[in-house]
Design a protein around this motif. Structure first.
Motif, PDB file in Angstrom:
ATOM      1  N   ASP A 102      69.226  74.036 -78.978  1.00  0.00           N
ATOM      2  CA  ASP A 102      68.574  74.581 -80.157  1.00  0.00           C
ATOM      3  C   ASP A 102      67.089  74.235 -80.132  1.00  0.00           C
ATOM      4  O   ASP A 102      66.588  73.622 -79.181  1.00  0.00           O
ATOM      5  N   TYR A 103      66.375  74.623 -81.185  1.00  0.00           N
ATOM      6  CA  TYR A 103      64.924  74.474 -81.195  1.00  0.00           C
ATOM      7  C   TYR A 103      64.469  73.011 -81.226  1.00  0.00           C
ATOM      8  O   TYR A 103      63.315  72.707 -80.935  1.00  0.00           O
ATOM      9  N   VAL A 145      62.105  78.145 -76.129  1.00  0.00           N
ATOM     10  CA  VAL A 145      62.280  78.485 -77.540  1.00  0.00           C
ATOM     11  C   VAL A 145      61.267  77.662 -78.334  1.00  0.00           C
ATOM     12  O   VAL A 145      61.024  76.494 -78.003  1.00  0.00           O
ATOM     13  N   SER A 187      59.480  75.192 -80.982  1.00  0.00           N
ATOM     14  CA  SER A 187      59.995  73.916 -81.488  1.00  0.00           C
ATOM     15  C   SER A 187      60.273  73.942 -82.983  1.00  0.00           C
ATOM     16  O   SER A 187      60.623  72.930 -83.571  1.00  0.00           O
ATOM     17  N   ASP A 206      62.228  76.392 -86.220  1.00  0.00           N
ATOM     18  CA  ASP A 206      63.332  77.342 -86.408  1.00  0.00           C
ATOM     19  C   ASP A 206      62.775  78.720 -86.775  1.00  0.00           C
ATOM     20  O   ASP A 206      62.961  79.198 -87.893  1.00  0.00           O
ATOM     21  N   SER A 250      67.530  78.707 -84.646  1.00  0.00           N
ATOM     22  CA  SER A 250      66.995  79.127 -83.353  1.00  0.00           C
ATOM     23  C   SER A 250      67.637  78.350 -82.202  1.00  0.00           C
ATOM     24  O   SER A 250      67.723  77.124 -82.230  1.00  0.00           O
TER      25      SER A 250
END
Length: 284
Positions: A78-79, A97, A99, A101, A238
């Motif tokens: 995830d982020y 991605v 950092s 959301d 994210s």
């Protein structure tokens, strides 16, 4: 006594790790995975009797098929950098991605489309509507204009130097991600026919939250004409974009069936999208 227990515990841990490793190494779709392949096209082989559908050089379909992937068996993160253990995926996109959301499912799809147009120099075709209806295009942004948002009042204000650099492009994307969603993306996409399925088509349900996945590659049976496809998605919150498994036909994963039983596309985990919600971007 404690000293005697230490070797026993170590042996047990090693045995468990070995068992887990053996299970992980057993994949029913092993014949379709090329671990050395680092793109969608080179990572996934086609089942016997199938071939990849031809796509024009330089097209959005060719761009998606050539997307870079992380090494085989990579976990989705995830982020925050935390691994997501229960994601049913066959590959992870080799894109960073943000950092925060901010890049969720619709944002991933918009990012892919914008990246394709940016990489081919078609800056004038890069543009997305916010949920409010405001059209945010990269051409205006690159001239030094920035978006001013005050409640429902959204407008351009010239507050920067003209700049179409990569750094400027990424700032533009983050602005789009902040104010666009499946609600706005769904309105921008055109209806697509399930009998004319194409790479780049999207299964989308608009909402808060909604969801969207995009077809990143497609194959066709040489004898029967049956088509199969694989899909890529981001998620909320994210996470790294990833290629979904075919949970129903694991030996054929990640190639999904286009039979659409019950008139829906079903993704791992049970997310369903009516085939009437199949959409595509206008021609670039």
């Amino acid at each position: 006594m404690k000293k005697r227990l230490i070797p026993i515990v170590c042996i047990l841990i090693c045995a468990v790790l070995t068992a887990v490793s053996c299970l992980l190494l057993r994949r029913p779709n092993e014949a379709l995975i090329r671990p050395e392949g680092m793109t969608v096209e080179t990572r996934f082989a086609v089942p016997e009797g199938y071939e990849r559908v031809p796509v024009p050089e330089g097209s959005f379909a060719a761009f998606l098929r050539s997307l870079p992937l992380r090494r085989d068996r990579s976990l989705v993160h995830d982020y925050t950098g935390k691994p997501i253990i229960n994601t049913r995926h066959d590959a992870v996109l080799a894109w960073d991605v943000p950092s925060t959301d901010i890049e969720q499912c619709a944002d991933v799809v918009m990012h892919l489309r914008a990246e394709y147009l940016y990489s081919s120099g078609r800056y004038d075709r890069i543009g997305f509507h916010f949920v409010s209806g405001f059209y945010c295009d990269f051409s205006t942004w690159s001239q030094g204009y920035r978006v001013s948002v005050n409640g429902n009042d959204v407008k351009w204000i010239r507050s920067a130097q003209p700049d179409a650099s990569r750094a400027s492009f990424e700032k533009y994307l983050h602005t789009v991600f902040q104010y666009a969603s499946t609600l706005s993306l769904e309105k921008e996409l055109l209806p697509a026919d399930k009998n004319d399925l194409q790479i780049g088509d999207c299964f989308i349900i608009a909402g808060s939250p909604g969801h969207v996945v995009i077809i990143a590659d497609m194959i066709q049976n040489v004898s029967t004409g049956e088509r199969r496809f694989l899909v890529l998605q981001g998620n909320m919150p994210s996470v790294q974009a990833h290629i979904l498994q075919n949970a129903e036909e694991k030996a054929l994963s990640p190639w999904q069936s286009a039979s659409f039983e019950g008139g829906v596309f079903t993704a791992p985990g049970g997310w369903q999208c009516p085939v009437e919600n199949l959409k595509r971007f206008p021609e670039a």
